[in-house]
Write an enzyme that holds these catalytic residues in place. Structure first.
Site, PDB file in Angstrom:
ATOM      1  CB  SER A 156      32.735  47.028  38.464  1.00 18.26           C
ATOM      2  OG  SER A 156      31.409  46.960  37.971  1.00 18.26           O
ATOM      3  CE1 TYR A 169      34.174  41.542  37.384  1.00 20.31           C
ATOM      4  CE2 TYR A 169      32.457  43.189  37.687  1.00 20.31           C
ATOM      5  CZ  TYR A 169      33.693  42.825  37.186  1.00 20.31           C
ATOM      6  OH  TYR A 169      34.442  43.742  36.496  1.00 20.31           O
TER       7      TYR A 169
END
Length: 250
Positions: A156, A169
């Site tokens: 990401s 995350y």
């Protein structure tokens, strides 16, 4: 420069390849599994929810693809032995493994760093990092036997540039990129390559959870970003190792 974005896989580019996809019941994982099958691959569908995996299975069959295999597994509770048993089962059934797409992830809660709980941190790391670590260890002997093997991790933008409130995350994706780079360097003189894909903002349930006020129609769909997934699965990317490819470069 971004040739993977325009990559058009030749017909049957993945014929005779065995491809394992985690998180194959939803979103990008589902789209990847279906599109890999359309290109001739035999797909192993991994995920937590059997009903969702069955829907992916049914779509592959409806499209005329090779019959896939469903492997229900809950990454939150799986142990290293579960993964070694799975690897033995794959070797027994298929004798090889050509591609692994690690797609399954959980978002966790978006919160200030000081408010991240032990429970949440442990759960996110278990699914996003530990499961991949133990699965790669279990699958490496099988991958090393393969003529051209490709392992694809999912990262990401917050896995290369930390962002406030995305703590758990973000950390899990930094670690994923680090693991990919270690593996890529260890295997740089072999037939196994390791890379990451950063899908960018895509129309998925996870994205909707992270950005509840965002207009979904403004985002690319999982189908829109498949060229990069096809590229890293196909032999045309044989020289690519240790890279992070972005589906939506800035």
């Amino acid at each position: 420069m971004h040739s993977h974005l325009q990559y058009v896989a030749p017909k049957n580019a993945l014929r005779n390849k065995v491809i394992l996809v985690t998180g194959a019941g939803d979103g990008i994982g589902k789209e990847a599994a279906i599109s890999y099958a359309k290109l001739g691959a035999e797909v192993i569908l991994l995920g937590k929810t059997v009903e969702k995996l069955e829907a992916t299975y049914d779509q592959i069959i409806a499209d005329g693809g090779v019959q896939p295999t469903i492997v229900p597994i809950d990454f939150a509770g799986a142990t290293p032995k579960n993964y070694t048993d799975m690897a033995a089962s794959i070797e027994g059934q298929f004798k090889k493994l050509d591609v692994v797409l690690f797609n399954a992830s959980v978002l966790g809660n978006l919160s200030p760093f000081s408010e991240i709980t032990e429970k949440e941190f442990t759960e996110v790391m278990q699914v996003n990092l530990n499961s991949q670590f133990f699965m790669v260890q279990a699958l490496l002997p099988l991958l090393r036997k393969t003529e051209q093997a490709s392992v694809i991790f999912t990262t990401s933008s917050v896995g290369s540039q930390g962002r406030a409130y995305w703590g758990t995350y973000s950390i899990s994706k930094f670690a994923t990129e680090g693991m990919m780079q270690v593996l890529a360097d260890e295997h740089k003189n072999t037939h196994v390559r390791f890379n990451c894909i950063n899908p960018g903002g895509t129309r998925t349930n996870m994205r909707a959870k992270a950005f509840p006020g965002e207009k979904a129609s403004s985002l690319l769909t999982p189908a829109d970003i498949m060229p990069t997934y096809h590229y890293l699965a196909a032999n045309d990317s044989a020289g690519i190792n240790g890279e992070t490819l972005s589906c939506q470069p800035k």
